[in-house]
Design an enzyme around this catalytic site. Sequence first.
Site, PDB file in Angstrom:
ATOM      1  N   HIS A 279       0.819  -1.222   0.000  1.00 53.46           N
ATOM      2  CA  HIS A 279       0.000   0.000   0.000  1.00 53.46           C
ATOM      3  C   HIS A 279       0.844   1.260   0.000  1.00 53.46           C
ATOM      4  O   HIS A 279       0.649   2.161   0.801  1.00 53.46           O
ATOM      5  CB  HIS A 279      -0.973  -0.011   1.178  1.00 53.46           C
ATOM      6  CG  HIS A 279      -2.008  -1.066   1.047  1.00 53.46           C
ATOM      7  ND1 HIS A 279      -3.092  -0.924   0.213  1.00 53.46           N
ATOM      8  CD2 HIS A 279      -2.106  -2.296   1.596  1.00 53.46           C
ATOM      9  CE1 HIS A 279      -3.825  -2.020   0.282  1.00 53.46           C
ATOM     10  NE2 HIS A 279      -3.253  -2.863   1.107  1.00 53.46           N
TER      11      HIS A 279
ATOM     12  N   ARG B 182       6.637   1.819   0.372  1.00 52.51           N
ATOM     13  CA  ARG B 182       8.054   1.900   0.014  1.00 52.51           C
ATOM     14  C   ARG B 182       8.637   3.283   0.299  1.00 52.51           C
ATOM     15  O   ARG B 182       9.710   3.613  -0.155  1.00 52.51           O
ATOM     16  CB  ARG B 182       8.270   1.545  -1.457  1.00 52.51           C
ATOM     17  CG  ARG B 182       8.049   0.096  -1.805  1.00 52.51           C
ATOM     18  CD  ARG B 182       8.918  -0.883  -1.007  1.00 52.51           C
ATOM     19  NE  ARG B 182      10.328  -0.713  -1.196  1.00 52.51           N
ATOM     20  CZ  ARG B 182      11.102  -1.445  -1.965  1.00 52.51           C
ATOM     21  NH1 ARG B 182      10.605  -2.435  -2.639  1.00 52.51           N
ATOM     22  NH2 ARG B 182      12.390  -1.209  -2.047  1.00 52.51           N
TER      23      ARG B 182
END
Length: 108
Positions: free
Chosen positions: A8, A11
């Site tokens: 989601h 990163r």
Amino acid sequence: DAIVVSNHGGRAFEAVTGTADALPAIARSVKQMTVLADGGVRSGADVLKMLALGAEAVLIGRPAIIVGMGGEEEGVRMLLARMRRQLLEGMLLTGCASIRETGPHLLA
């Protein structure tokens, strides 16, 4: 029943595992479930990679939302057509006549 493998957008931190990194082990461990991949998919080549890593289908939420905001329905249609073309080109280049023929061998 299905499972969605996604970070989601997580990163934002380098230490967070990406969807593509986690996908193969998860796909192997949940053999009786449909595996959907989400995260980092921006092209048809990315779709092919996720399929090769074990996904049975790929979600493309963020690119569709971004294109939909500016291009509305027609923009989303164009995005999907482009990604489909890119996926088919990738399949052609890797010798896959069907998405059922994808697998880790494509990434070796």
